[in-house]
Design an enzyme around this catalytic site. Sequence first.
Site, short mmCIF file in Angstrom:
data_model
loop_
_atom_site.label_atom_id
_atom_site.label_comp_id
_atom_site.label_asym_id
_atom_site.label_seq_id
_atom_site.Cartn_x
_atom_site.Cartn_y
_atom_site.Cartn_z
N ASP A 127 0.86 -1.18 0.00
CA ASP A 127 0.00 0.00 0.00
C ASP A 127 0.90 1.23 0.00
O ASP A 127 1.46 1.59 1.04
CB ASP A 127 -0.88 0.04 1.26
CG ASP A 127 -2.20 -0.68 1.09
OD1 ASP A 127 -2.67 -0.81 -0.06
OD2 ASP A 127 -2.77 -1.12 2.10
N ARG A 135 3.92 2.84 2.97
CA ARG A 135 4.70 1.76 3.59
C ARG A 135 6.17 1.79 3.20
O ARG A 135 6.95 1.03 3.74
CB ARG A 135 4.12 0.40 3.20
CG ARG A 135 2.62 0.26 3.42
CD ARG A 135 2.21 0.42 4.86
NE ARG A 135 0.77 0.30 5.03
CZ ARG A 135 0.02 1.14 5.71
NH1 ARG A 135 0.58 2.20 6.31
NH2 ARG A 135 -1.27 0.96 5.83
N HIS A 227 -12.04 1.68 -3.63
CA HIS A 227 -12.57 0.42 -3.15
C HIS A 227 -13.95 0.25 -3.79
O HIS A 227 -14.92 0.88 -3.33
CB HIS A 227 -12.72 0.42 -1.63
CG HIS A 227 -11.45 0.79 -0.88
ND1 HIS A 227 -11.03 2.08 -0.71
CD2 HIS A 227 -10.51 0.00 -0.29
CE1 HIS A 227 -9.89 2.09 -0.01
NE2 HIS A 227 -9.56 0.84 0.25
N HIS A 239 -12.57 -1.15 8.88
CA HIS A 239 -11.60 -1.72 9.81
C HIS A 239 -12.26 -2.04 11.17
O HIS A 239 -11.84 -2.95 11.87
CB HIS A 239 -10.43 -0.77 10.05
CG HIS A 239 -9.57 -0.55 8.83
ND1 HIS A 239 -9.88 0.40 7.89
CD2 HIS A 239 -8.42 -1.14 8.43
CE1 HIS A 239 -8.96 0.38 6.95
NE2 HIS A 239 -8.06 -0.55 7.24
N ASP A 314 -10.47 -6.52 -0.56
CA ASP A 314 -9.79 -5.82 0.51
C ASP A 314 -9.40 -6.85 1.57
O ASP A 314 -9.80 -8.03 1.49
CB ASP A 314 -10.70 -4.74 1.09
CG ASP A 314 -9.93 -3.59 1.74
OD1 ASP A 314 -8.72 -3.74 1.99
OD2 ASP A 314 -10.55 -2.55 2.02
#
Length: 389
Positions: A127, A135, A227, A239, A314
Site C-alpha cells: 500500500d 509503507r 474500493h 476496519h 480488501d
Amino acid sequence: MRKSPVVVFAVVAAVATACSGGSSTETTTAASSSGTAPSSESGAPAATSAAQKPCGADYLGTFSQREKLAQLLTVGITGADDATNVVTTEQVGGIFVGSWTDPGLLDRAQLDAVKALAKAPLMVTIDEEGGRVSRASAVIGEAPSARVVAQTQTPEQHYQNTLTRSKALKDLGITVDFAPDTDVSAQPDNSVIGDRSYSDDPQVVTEYADAYIRASNEVGLGSVIKHFPGHGSGSGDSHTGAVRTPPFDELKTKDLIPFRDLVNSGAAVMVGHLDVPGLTEPDTPASISPAVMSLLRQGTGYGAAPFNGPIFTDDLGGMAAITDRMTIAEAVEAALVAGADNALWITTDAVPQVLDRLELSVSSGKLPADRVDASVLRMARYKGVALGC
C-alpha cells in the site's frame, strides 16, 4: 490508454507456447477453406484446430489443484523468514508488505531471494498511496496525500512524480501497488477515506487516478483502483465494523464514475467490504457478493465496459466488517465463490487451513474448477506471463 503488464522474473519455458496446439498454419487454413479436414498420405485424418489445447493449458498444467488455489491468495508477511516459509510450503501467488513487516525486507536482494522460491511469478504487493497510507516512505521518500496532490499539482505533474516513485518501488522488487484510491469523498482529512481521495468531484478523481495508472503502467508496476463500488460516502470504517453506502442508484451518479471510466486502464480492481442497499444481499458485503462481482464483470449495471482483469478483495483478515461475520477460511471461500480472483489478508498463519477448505470447496463443486483456472490465468496475465494467446 497504454496497458503495460507487471514485469516479473522468468517462468517455465512451456508457458510461451501454451496455445500452439501443435497444428500448423497451413493445416488450419486448408481445413477452413475446403470445409473438410485434410488427410495424410495414409488416408488418416490430420489433426485440426479442434485438437488444440485450450488457452493456458500448459501453464495450468504446471500446478496441482492446491497450488492453483494458492495462486489466488495474497498474504501479509512479517519479514523474510515468514515470506520464505509461505512461498516454499504453499506457493502462494502473492505476499503483502504492510506496516508490521520488517522494513529490511524492502531490499531488492531479499525480495529476489524470496521470488526465486516460487514456481510461478510471485506478486510482491504494498500500500503506497502517499500521505498517511505509505509503507515505503522511509526508503523512497514521502509524498503528499491524494487530496493535497489534486490541490497543488497538475495531472501532468502527478504523472511525472508517480513515474519516479513507481520506478523506485519497482527497483526495490515491488510488483504491485494497491493504489490509486479512486473513492470520491468530501470526508474530513483524517476519516477512513478523507484525504486518501483526490476530490469529491468524480471527474477530478478520474483525471488524477488516470495519471497515476499511466505512470505505473509506464514502468511495469501493477496498479489497483479501490474500493469498488465506492467507499467515499460510506457510513463508517470497515476496519472497525460494517459500512453502509448510499443506495446503488446514488452510487451510479457519483461514486462509480471513476471506476466506470478507468475500468480499461490496465489497473486491477479491489472490492471493499461495503453494504450497498439495492445491490448487495443482506449481511453480505461487496467483497463476498456475487452481485457486485457480476456488476464489475458485466459493466452494464453502471454504464461501464465489461472488466476482465483481476478482482482483489480488501483485507479479509484484519477488518471487522468481515471478521465480525466469519472466519478467514469462510471469508476467502465466500470471496472466490462470489467471483473474486484474489483474496487478500494480513497474516500467513491460516494459509494451510484456507487451502484445505478451498480444496474441499472445489471437490464438492461449490467453487467450480474451471473458474479457478480462469482466475489463475487472469492473475498470470496481470503478472506479465506470456500465455501465447
